[in-house]
Write a protein that holds these residues in place. Structure first.
Motif, short mmCIF file in Angstrom:
data_model
loop_
_atom_site.label_atom_id
_atom_site.label_comp_id
_atom_site.label_asym_id
_atom_site.label_seq_id
_atom_site.Cartn_x
_atom_site.Cartn_y
_atom_site.Cartn_z
N GLU A 36 0.83 -1.21 0.00
CA GLU A 36 0.00 0.00 0.00
C GLU A 36 0.87 1.26 0.00
N ASN A 39 3.08 1.32 -3.48
CA ASN A 39 2.29 1.60 -4.67
C ASN A 39 1.76 3.02 -4.68
N LYS A 40 1.48 3.57 -3.50
CA LYS A 40 1.06 4.98 -3.43
C LYS A 40 2.19 5.89 -3.90
N LYS A 43 2.48 5.73 -7.57
CA LYS A 43 1.23 6.11 -8.24
C LYS A 43 0.68 4.95 -9.07
N GLY A 45 -2.12 2.09 -9.03
CA GLY A 45 -3.38 1.69 -8.42
C GLY A 45 -3.61 0.21 -8.65
N ARG A 95 -8.10 5.30 -15.73
CA ARG A 95 -7.94 4.40 -14.58
C ARG A 95 -9.29 3.94 -14.05
N PHE A 97 -8.74 2.10 -11.10
CA PHE A 97 -8.21 1.98 -9.75
C PHE A 97 -7.32 3.20 -9.47
N GLN A 98 -7.87 4.20 -8.83
CA GLN A 98 -7.08 5.40 -8.51
C GLN A 98 -6.02 5.10 -7.46
N GLU A 99 -6.35 4.21 -6.56
CA GLU A 99 -5.43 3.83 -5.50
C GLU A 99 -5.28 2.32 -5.51
N TRP A 100 -4.41 1.83 -4.66
CA TRP A 100 -4.20 0.40 -4.55
C TRP A 100 -4.75 -0.04 -3.21
#
Length: 136
Positions: A36, A39-40, A43, A45, A95, A97-100
């Motif tokens: 987490e 991956n943030k 960037k 997701g 996208r 998935f903006q985030e993971w």
């Protein structure tokens, strides 16, 4: 429209999916926590689903191609899992998935729905029970 330069190609958005099996001694919670943060920063997701009953993982990664492929190289070399099966890699325009995020499948509200609908997870992914019997 001309061909992409290598810089444009490296910056295009891609989505990659793969499956694997975690080794029994791997700490999935620690892996998810570290991923987490990493991956943030990258960037990247996506999502990771883990089934603790089977040790199966399904992950989707999404981001700029050079970041995603570099991350995939690290994942493939990781000895905490085995039997990696690449499902797909596609160029995407936007996208999903903006985030993971990662979760154990047992924590997912989708698990109950899948099991209620007669789906089970196996080497081929989720299949309906009657499809599994037909394959046997």
């Amino acid at each position: 429209m001309g061909a992409c330069t290598s810089e444009q190609k490296n910056r295009q958005l891609v989505r990659v999916g793969y499956r694997s099996t975690m080794n029994a001694d791997s700490d999935i919670d620690a892996i998810i926590e570290k991923a987490e943060k990493k991956n943030k920063t990258l960037k990247v997701g996506g999502a990771l689903w883990f089934d603790p009953e089977t040790d199966k993982v399904h992950q989707i990664l999404e981001g700029e191609e050079f970041q995603v492929t570099a991350l995939l190289d690290v994942i493939i070399a990781d000895k905490r899992h085995r039997a990696i099966i690449m499902e797909d890699m596609e160029v995407v325009e936007a996208r999903k998935f903006q985030e993971w995020g990662g979760m154990k499948l047992s924590e997912s509200p989708l698990l109950k729905d899948l099991k209620d609908c007669g789906h089970n997870h196996n080497e081929q992914g989720f299949q309906r029970e009657n499809e599994q019997k037909a394959d046997a």
